[in-house]
Write an enzyme that holds these catalytic residues in place. Structure first.
Site, PDB file in Angstrom:
ATOM      1  N   GLY A 111       0.827  -1.202   0.000  1.00 33.48           N
ATOM      2  CA  GLY A 111       0.000   0.000   0.000  1.00 33.48           C
ATOM      3  C   GLY A 111       0.859   1.249   0.000  1.00 33.48           C
ATOM      4  N   GLY A 112       0.295   2.331   0.521  1.00 28.76           N
ATOM      5  CA  GLY A 112       1.016   3.610   0.544  1.00 28.76           C
ATOM      6  C   GLY A 112       2.324   3.532   1.320  1.00 28.76           C
TER       7      GLY A 112
ATOM      8  N   GLY B  86      22.998  12.315 -30.631  1.00 34.56           N
ATOM      9  CA  GLY B  86      22.581  12.939 -29.371  1.00 34.56           C
ATOM     10  C   GLY B  86      23.232  12.278 -28.172  1.00 34.56           C
ATOM     11  N   ALA B  87      23.501  10.987 -28.305  1.00 34.71           N
ATOM     12  CA  ALA B  87      24.102  10.270 -27.179  1.00 34.71           C
ATOM     13  C   ALA B  87      25.512  10.784 -26.884  1.00 34.71           C
ATOM     14  CB  ALA B  87      24.119   8.773 -27.459  1.00 34.71           C
TER      15      ALA B  87
HETATM   16  C1  HXC Z   1      -3.333  -4.212  11.955  1.00 29.31           C
HETATM   17  C2  HXC Z   1      -2.288  -6.066  11.147  1.00 29.31           C
HETATM   18  C3  HXC Z   1      -2.044  -5.445   9.914  1.00 29.31           C
HETATM   19  C4  HXC Z   1      -2.517  -4.106   9.766  1.00 29.31           C
HETATM   20  C5  HXC Z   1      -1.211  -7.396   9.816  1.00 29.31           C
HETATM   21  N1  HXC Z   1      -1.771  -7.282  11.038  1.00 29.31           N
HETATM   22  N2  HXC Z   1      -1.389  -6.291   9.109  1.00 29.31           N
HETATM   23  N3  HXC Z   1      -2.916  -5.456  12.149  1.00 29.31           N
HETATM   24  N4  HXC Z   1      -3.152  -3.534  10.809  1.00 29.31           N
HETATM   25  N5  HXC Z   1      -2.310  -3.429   8.651  1.00 29.31           N
HETATM   26  C6  HXC Z   1      -1.788  -8.278  12.083  1.00 29.31           C
HETATM   27  C7  HXC Z   1      -2.671  -9.468  11.716  1.00 29.31           C
HETATM   28  O1  HXC Z   1      -4.007  -9.222  12.068  1.00 29.31           O
HETATM   29  C8  HXC Z   1      -2.058 -10.565  12.558  1.00 29.31           C
HETATM   30  O2  HXC Z   1      -2.524 -10.455  13.880  1.00 29.31           O
HETATM   31  C9  HXC Z   1      -0.592 -10.194  12.610  1.00 29.31           C
HETATM   32  O3  HXC Z   1      -0.512  -8.832  12.222  1.00 29.31           O
HETATM   33  C10 HXC Z   1       0.230 -11.002  11.625  1.00 29.31           C
HETATM   34  O4  HXC Z   1      -0.416 -10.936  10.358  1.00 29.31           O
HETATM   35  P1  HXC Z   1      -0.781 -12.240   9.495  1.00 29.31           P
HETATM   36  O5  HXC Z   1      -1.812 -11.825   8.507  1.00 29.31           O
HETATM   37  O6  HXC Z   1      -1.098 -13.378  10.404  1.00 29.31           O
HETATM   38  O7  HXC Z   1       0.613 -12.536   8.822  1.00 29.31           O
HETATM   39  P2  HXC Z   1       0.886 -13.091   7.364  1.00 29.31           P
HETATM   40  O8  HXC Z   1       0.002 -14.254   7.068  1.00 29.31           O
HETATM   41  O9  HXC Z   1       2.359 -13.281   7.260  1.00 29.31           O
HETATM   42  O10 HXC Z   1       0.479 -11.914   6.362  1.00 29.31           O
HETATM   43  C11 HXC Z   1       1.167 -10.700   6.429  1.00 29.31           C
HETATM   44  C12 HXC Z   1       0.451  -9.687   5.537  1.00 29.31           C
HETATM   45  C13 HXC Z   1      -1.057  -9.619   5.945  1.00 29.31           C
HETATM   46  C14 HXC Z   1       0.604 -10.089   4.077  1.00 29.31           C
HETATM   47  C15 HXC Z   1       1.178  -8.350   5.727  1.00 29.31           C
HETATM   48  O11 HXC Z   1      -1.139  -9.421   7.339  1.00 29.31           O
HETATM   49  C16 HXC Z   1      -1.753  -8.488   5.271  1.00 29.31           C
HETATM   50  O12 HXC Z   1      -2.169  -8.581   4.115  1.00 29.31           O
HETATM   51  N6  HXC Z   1      -1.935  -7.400   6.016  1.00 29.31           N
HETATM   52  C17 HXC Z   1      -2.590  -6.229   5.494  1.00 29.31           C
HETATM   53  C18 HXC Z   1      -1.709  -5.561   4.507  1.00 29.31           C
HETATM   54  C19 HXC Z   1      -2.327  -4.293   4.007  1.00 29.31           C
HETATM   55  O13 HXC Z   1      -3.161  -4.315   3.098  1.00 29.31           O
HETATM   56  N7  HXC Z   1      -2.011  -3.235   4.762  1.00 29.31           N
HETATM   57  C20 HXC Z   1      -2.610  -1.949   4.505  1.00 29.31           C
HETATM   58  C21 HXC Z   1      -1.864  -1.386   3.352  1.00 29.31           C
HETATM   59  S1  HXC Z   1      -2.488   0.139   2.977  1.00 29.31           S
HETATM   60  P3  HXC Z   1      -3.056 -11.732  14.690  1.00 29.31           P
HETATM   61  O14 HXC Z   1      -3.216 -11.221  16.076  1.00 29.31           O
HETATM   62  O15 HXC Z   1      -4.323 -12.129  14.058  1.00 29.31           O
HETATM   63  O16 HXC Z   1      -2.003 -12.755  14.558  1.00 29.31           O
HETATM   64  C22 HXC Z   1      -1.498   1.155   3.793  1.00 29.31           C
HETATM   65  C23 HXC Z   1      -1.885   2.568   3.601  1.00 29.31           C
HETATM   66  C24 HXC Z   1      -0.741   3.450   3.888  1.00 29.31           C
HETATM   67  O17 HXC Z   1      -0.602   0.803   4.452  1.00 29.31           O
HETATM   68  C25 HXC Z   1      -1.108   4.800   3.372  1.00 29.31           C
HETATM   69  C26 HXC Z   1       0.040   5.722   3.490  1.00 29.31           C
HETATM   70  C27 HXC Z   1      -0.255   6.987   2.832  1.00 29.31           C
END
Ligand code: HXC
Length: 514
Positions: A169-170, A404-405
């Site tokens: 993501g971001g 040009g290069a």
């Molecule tokens: C809160 C999160 C989290 C998040 C993971 N966890 N991502 N908690 N916010 N963004 C937590 C899970 O719930 C889990 O808790 C623990 O972390 C481990 O994650 P798992 O999913 O069990 O691990 P894994 O299977 O290895 O997968 C990792 C992962 C997946 C691929 C990163 O967690 C995932 O897809 N997370 C979301 C990624 C995402 O879309 N993030 C937002 C991006 S947008 P528990 O307690 O259940 O074990 C963004 C916007 C930024 O970041 C904007 C900036 C301008």
């Protein structure tokens, strides 16, 4: 008093455990190290000074209230790498997936601010599930706080991002705003939108690694600058890279004790360029033979391979090397090569690293896709990068410098300080095949044997232009040198130029084509 000490000891022990032994075991099972293990490998032993180890979030939404971990998903502070001061942060995936919220942001911003004020590099180790969902807009705003500091520090202190897990993501924009991105193979990935969203929107199926793994970003997107086979190697690359860079833009890069004689001549170079000027050779061999023997660190080695850029040393001093690569697309310049070269020359200029350019290119790559893709504005960046750079610049025309290069690749008019050429240099507006079609069009049309006309013309044309002497005669080339003497020549030239002072006109900032 004793109880107070005990309390601090207990709290510290808790902080060191991150998300707890189970999560640490899971992290290891995935082939990943913990944040603290990574910092221990990166920093000189005993040098780490932690900040914010006891900070915890203050959010009760969505049940997060019960899950408080001292340090809250990032380990941050200061340390030393090979004796040099650095600021560091390492996201801790064992704590709520390393998710990024207000506390993590505060801790990272704190080290960014202190690093900028002290003029020392920042190294970020990324391993995070991205914006902490439970914190909502707080976590989005928190990213903005880091981004604005990435930009403030850009061109002032080196910023290096190491991707050792998810970066989605971001969140990708903080690494993208830094100077260098290093990825660990197989265990890291970066993408803006993941495979599930891509499938829903476009119907295309792609795996996480295919989409955002080290392979994709080192060969296709150019997002990553270096790839390592594992985490240890990735952290070693940080140390190696820092070795070529200064602490900040007011500093010079470190000089190492040279282990290679400055006057070393290399007779093999005299025969490196093949007699047949259409035959390729690997320009990396040339670079490695000329630079100090302690290694050339190529940047983005698998992306836009028609250009080679990287850091080397000459008599112990850092130099940025830019070269065309005749072994790939005959060394022609295209959109990606233009981006690669221009970004690298700007990095060198920012950090006071002299630029040495080896030219062997038949020109910009012709093609409809190149034109539609904006090769004009991308190619212009090469010119901009060289012309604006005020660090010492030396160019060596090895073979082709066409059209040009020739101008773009560090010609004298772009304020190159010293232009050398090998006897194999070919400097012309275009190649003989193209020139004959323009200058002898009528003659070819009327000839019984058009091929003979072209052959005769090519002979004359080569004799006139495919040598460095016309350019030397006109002062466009300062000296024609033997390939074997290139190393001592460059070392002496750089010694003279070390005190070079050149200023650009005052302005808010230039408008580099993009
Ligand atoms: C809160 C999160 C989290 C998040 C993971 N966890 N991502 N908690 N916010 N963004 C937590 C899970 O719930 C889990 O808790 C623990 O972390 C481990 O994650 P798992 O999913 O069990 O691990 P894994 O299977 O290895 O997968 C990792 C992962 C997946 C691929 C990163 O967690 C995932 O897809 N997370 C979301 C990624 C995402 O879309 N993030 C937002 C991006 S947008 P528990 O307690 O259940 O074990 C963004 C916007 C930024 O970041 C904007 C900036 C301008």
């Amino acid at each position: 008093m004793h109880d107070h000490l005990e309390e601090l000891r207990r709290k510290r022990e808790l902080a060191v455990q991150g998300g707890g032994p189970e999560r640490i075991a899971q992290q290891h099972q995935r082939g990943k190290l913990t944040a603290r293990e990574r910092l221990a490998l990166l920093l000189d032993e005993g040098s780490f000074q932690e900040l914010g180890a006891l900070a915890t979030h203050n959010v009760s939404d969505f049940g997060l209230g019960e899950q408080r971990y001292p340090g809250d998903g990032v380990v941050s502070g200061f340390g030393k790498i090979r004796g040099r001061r650095v600021a560091v942060y390492a996201q801790d995936f064992t704590v709520l997936g390393g998710s990024f919220g207000a506390v993590q942001s505060n801790k990272i911003c704190r080290v960014q601010d202190l690093a900028l004020e002290s003029g020392i590099p920042v190294i970020g180790l990324n391993d995070s599930g991205g914006a902490r969902i439970q914190e909502g807009v707080r976590s989005l705003a928190a990213y903005g706080e880091v981004f604005v500091r990435n930009v403030a520090a850009s061109g002032v202190i080196p910023q290096i991002s190491v991707i050792l897990g998810p970066c989605a993501g971001g969140a990708v924009y903080s690494p993208a705003l830094t100077d260098f991105v290093i990825m660990a193979r197989d265990t890291s990935f970066m993408f803006l939108t993941g495979p599930e969203v891509i499938k829903a929107v476009t119907g295309r199926e792609v795996s996480v690694q295919e989409l955002g793994g080290a392979e994709a970003h080192s060969t296709l997107s150019g997002v990553t600058h270096l790839v390592a086979d594992d985490e240890r190697a990735a952290l070693n690359l940080v140390k190696q890279l820092l070795g070529y860079l200064p602490q900040n833009n007011n500093d010079d890069p470190p000089q190492v004790v040279p282990h290679d004689a400055p006057d070393r001549m290399d007779p093999e170079l005299d025969t490196l360029v093949p007699r047949d000027d259409r035959s390729p050779y690997d320009v990396r061999q040339l670079i490695e033979r000329i630079c100090d023997r302690d290694g050339f660190l190529e940047i983005q080695p698998y992306w836009a391979q028609n250009a080679v850029v990287g850091f080397g040393r000459l008599d112990g001093h850092s130099v940025g090397i830019v070269a065309n690569q005749p072994a790939h697309l005959a060394g022609a310049l295209d959109i990606d090569a233009s981006d690669k070269i221009s970004r690298f020359t700007r990095i060198c200029d920012t950090y006071n690293v002299p630029i040495v350019t080896f030219v062997d290119t038949p020109g910009f790559l012709p093609g409809v896709e190149q034109e539609y893709g904006g090769v004009i504005r991308h190619g212009a960046k090469i010119i901009y990068g060289y012309a604006a750079a005020t660090v010492p610049k030396i160019a060596v025309v090895v073979r082709k410098a066409i059209g040009g290069a020739y101008v773009a690749m560090s010609s004298k008019q772009l304020r190159c300080d010293l232009n050398f050429a090998w006897p194999t240099a070919q400097i012309a507006v275009m190649g003989p095949d193209a020139a004959v079609r323009i200058l002898r069009r009528a003659e070819i049309k009327a000839a019984a044997d058009p091929a003979a006309v072209e052959r005769d013309f090519a002979g004359e044309y080569r004799e006139a232009f495919f040598n460095p002497y016309r350019a030397a005669d006109l002062g466009q080339v300062d000296e024609v040198i033997l390939p074997s003497e290139t190393r001592p020549r460059l070392i002496r030239a750089l010694e003279i130029l070390r005190t070079k002072v050149q200023l650009n006109p005052a302005r808010k900032h230039g408008l580099i084509p993009s």
